[in-house]
Design a protein around this motif. Structure first.
Motif, short mmCIF file in Angstrom:
data_model
loop_
_atom_site.label_atom_id
_atom_site.label_comp_id
_atom_site.label_asym_id
_atom_site.label_seq_id
_atom_site.Cartn_x
_atom_site.Cartn_y
_atom_site.Cartn_z
N HIS A 95 62.00 79.03 16.11
CA HIS A 95 62.06 78.73 14.97
C HIS A 95 61.38 77.84 13.84
O HIS A 95 60.85 77.86 13.04
N ALA A 96 62.72 77.22 13.79
CA ALA A 96 62.65 75.93 13.83
C ALA A 96 61.20 75.01 13.96
O ALA A 96 60.77 74.63 13.34
N ALA A 97 60.48 75.24 15.53
CA ALA A 97 59.43 74.19 15.46
C ALA A 97 58.83 74.26 14.30
O ALA A 97 57.72 74.14 13.96
N ARG A 98 58.27 76.24 14.10
CA ARG A 98 57.29 76.96 13.24
C ARG A 98 57.09 76.25 12.88
O ARG A 98 56.73 75.71 11.27
N ALA A 131 56.80 66.20 23.10
CA ALA A 131 58.30 66.40 23.46
C ALA A 131 58.80 67.28 24.41
O ALA A 131 57.85 67.65 24.71
N ILE A 132 59.77 67.43 24.78
CA ILE A 132 60.05 68.26 25.49
C ILE A 132 61.49 68.39 25.46
O ILE A 132 62.39 67.76 25.58
N ILE A 133 62.02 70.11 25.29
CA ILE A 133 62.98 70.41 25.60
C ILE A 133 63.31 71.19 26.90
O ILE A 133 62.31 71.94 27.31
N PRO A 153 60.11 62.72 24.84
CA PRO A 153 60.69 62.43 24.56
C PRO A 153 61.59 63.59 24.84
O PRO A 153 60.71 64.36 25.08
N LEU A 154 62.55 63.66 25.83
CA LEU A 154 63.33 65.07 26.23
C LEU A 154 64.73 65.02 25.63
O LEU A 154 65.33 64.50 25.78
N VAL A 155 64.40 66.44 25.47
CA VAL A 155 65.90 66.60 24.49
C VAL A 155 66.52 67.82 26.17
O VAL A 155 65.40 68.96 26.15
N ALA A 156 67.59 67.50 25.67
CA ALA A 156 68.69 69.14 26.03
C ALA A 156 69.44 69.42 25.00
O ALA A 156 69.84 68.89 23.65
N VAL A 157 68.94 70.93 25.68
CA VAL A 157 69.85 71.99 24.92
C VAL A 157 70.98 72.87 25.69
O VAL A 157 70.76 73.38 26.73
N ARG A 311 68.96 71.91 15.23
CA ARG A 311 69.62 70.82 15.37
C ARG A 311 68.35 70.28 16.71
O ARG A 311 68.53 69.14 16.41
N GLY A 312 68.28 71.06 17.28
CA GLY A 312 67.42 70.62 18.97
C GLY A 312 65.82 70.04 18.18
O GLY A 312 65.14 69.12 18.54
N VAL A 313 65.34 70.56 17.42
CA VAL A 313 63.72 70.47 16.90
C VAL A 313 64.49 69.11 15.99
O VAL A 313 63.22 68.19 16.07
N GLN A 314 64.86 69.08 15.09
CA GLN A 314 65.37 67.95 14.17
C GLN A 314 65.50 66.66 14.96
O GLN A 314 64.87 65.37 14.72
#
Length: 352
Positions: A95-98, A131-133, A153-157, A311-314
């Motif tokens: 939802h945040a990405a969209r 990017a990759i989550i 960029p790589l982000v961990a959730v 926050r992850g998408v931010q």
């Protein structure tokens, strides 16, 4: 009816210039609107969007990627989507990405091993992604994330504060502390704990915080029971606690590491004739949709998965913009319902 001749030119596809002409703006302004650039006047943006709708224009993703160097696509590697937390986190991320004008492409892992997660990230890295989550909650997978290097960029959730950096997560220890302190503040002398399975970051954090709160209050920590996140394991833990109580062990309050196991525990207590909260108070974790409708309605700790996704998408967008963000963990919230109350005098040893 006139029949097109062989010399008739084929109808060309709509172009950005057609939208610009209809809206009376430049080609660059249309591009800014499509890419959600903030520096566009509200009235101009509305006029361009109206022209896009009237013409039925669809941006050419491949051409836009070549022009901007961005596919506006984020890859997500995740496992355990059958469990409430990871599933809701994925929904929050999508939802945040969209909302940010990005697509989310998902790779669902067959298991939670380090090898599987690393392979999934490697596969995503070969695609045209911005990017990759990585959504990882298993210790082995979280440790592996620290060693993964990607060109994007790589982000961990959900991996917790000790996992890959950068990351976003819900403060699991704060949530467990809220649950445990709530029961102690009601007057319970100690709190039993049904933990999640070995090897999971959230399970370890919740158990660690539960123990720390008891020790800080001078309350003796009982031996931990362990489940597998499912209601059947919570039911088995409930039966074990009933047996301990009948054997003389004081037991008036239980903190359960997730709501699904708490539902099983409530069922086991009901079968044994224990009244909740008159005989035993129970607190869960997650605030699944069924929690307000259990009998009695379950006191639990709410995780804000929509905020976690936002926050992850931010964080991803900040990294793409060259920022070095250090996001704070998402704060949990205790929702007090009807499964907790002060202990009844004389209760807790052998009754039920």
């Amino acid at each position: 009816m006139d029949t097109p001749t062989a010399d008739a030119a084929p109808t060309r596809p709509l172009a950005m210039s057609d939208v610009a002409a209809r809206a009376g703006v430049s080609h660059q302004t249309v591009s800014r609107v499509i890419n959600r650039h903030p520096n566009v006047a509200v009235a101009t943006r509305a006029r361009v969007l109206a022209a896009i709708k009237e013409l039925g224009y669809r941006p050419n993703g491949a051409a836009r990627a070549l022009a901007t160097g961005s596919t506006r696509t984020i890859g997500l590697a995740t496992a355990n989507i059958s469990q409430y937390g990871p599933a809701q986190t994925m929904v929050g991320l999508e939802h945040a990405a969209r909302e940010a004008g990005y697509f989310l492409t998902v790779s669902v892992l067959d298991d939670t091993s380090a090898r599987t997660l690393t392979e999934a990230i490697d596969r995503l890295a070969t695609q045209s992604l911005d990017a990759i989550i990585a959504l990882g909650t298993h210790d082995e997978a979280v440790r592996a994330l620290r060693k993964v290097h990607t060109a994007v960029p790589l982000v961990a959730v959900l991996a917790g504060a000790e996992g890959h950096d950068p990351a976003v997560w819900v403060d699991q220890e704060a949530g467990a502390a809220l649950a445990t302190r709530h029961l102690l503040d009601l007057g319970h002398r100690t709190v039993h704990h049904v933990a999640g399975p070995d090897g999971f970051v959230e399970a370890a954090a919740r158990a660690r915080s539960w123990r720390a709160e008891l020790e800080a209050a001078g309350a003796p920590p009982p031996s931990v029971l362990r489940g597998d996140w499912g209601p059947a394991s919570g039911h088995a833990a409930g039966r074990e606690l009933v047996a301990r109580r009948r054997g003389g062990e004081p037991m008036t309050a239980v903190f359960v590491a997730n709501d699904q196991m708490a539902f099983g525990l409530l069922n086991a207590f009901h079968e044994a004739g224990l009244r909740v909260p008159d005989d035993v108070s129970v607190v869960g974790f997650d605030n699944v949709p069924e929690a307000p409708y259990s009998i009695p309605p379950l006191t639990t700790v709410r995780q804000d998965f929509a905020e976690l996704g936002r926050r992850g998408v931010q964080l991803v967008l900040g990294l793409l913009g060259g920022e070095q963000a250090r996001p704070l963990p998402v704060a949990p919230q205790l929702l007090v319902r009807a499964t907790t109350a002060p202990p009844a005098r004389g209760r807790g040893r052998g009754e039920g």
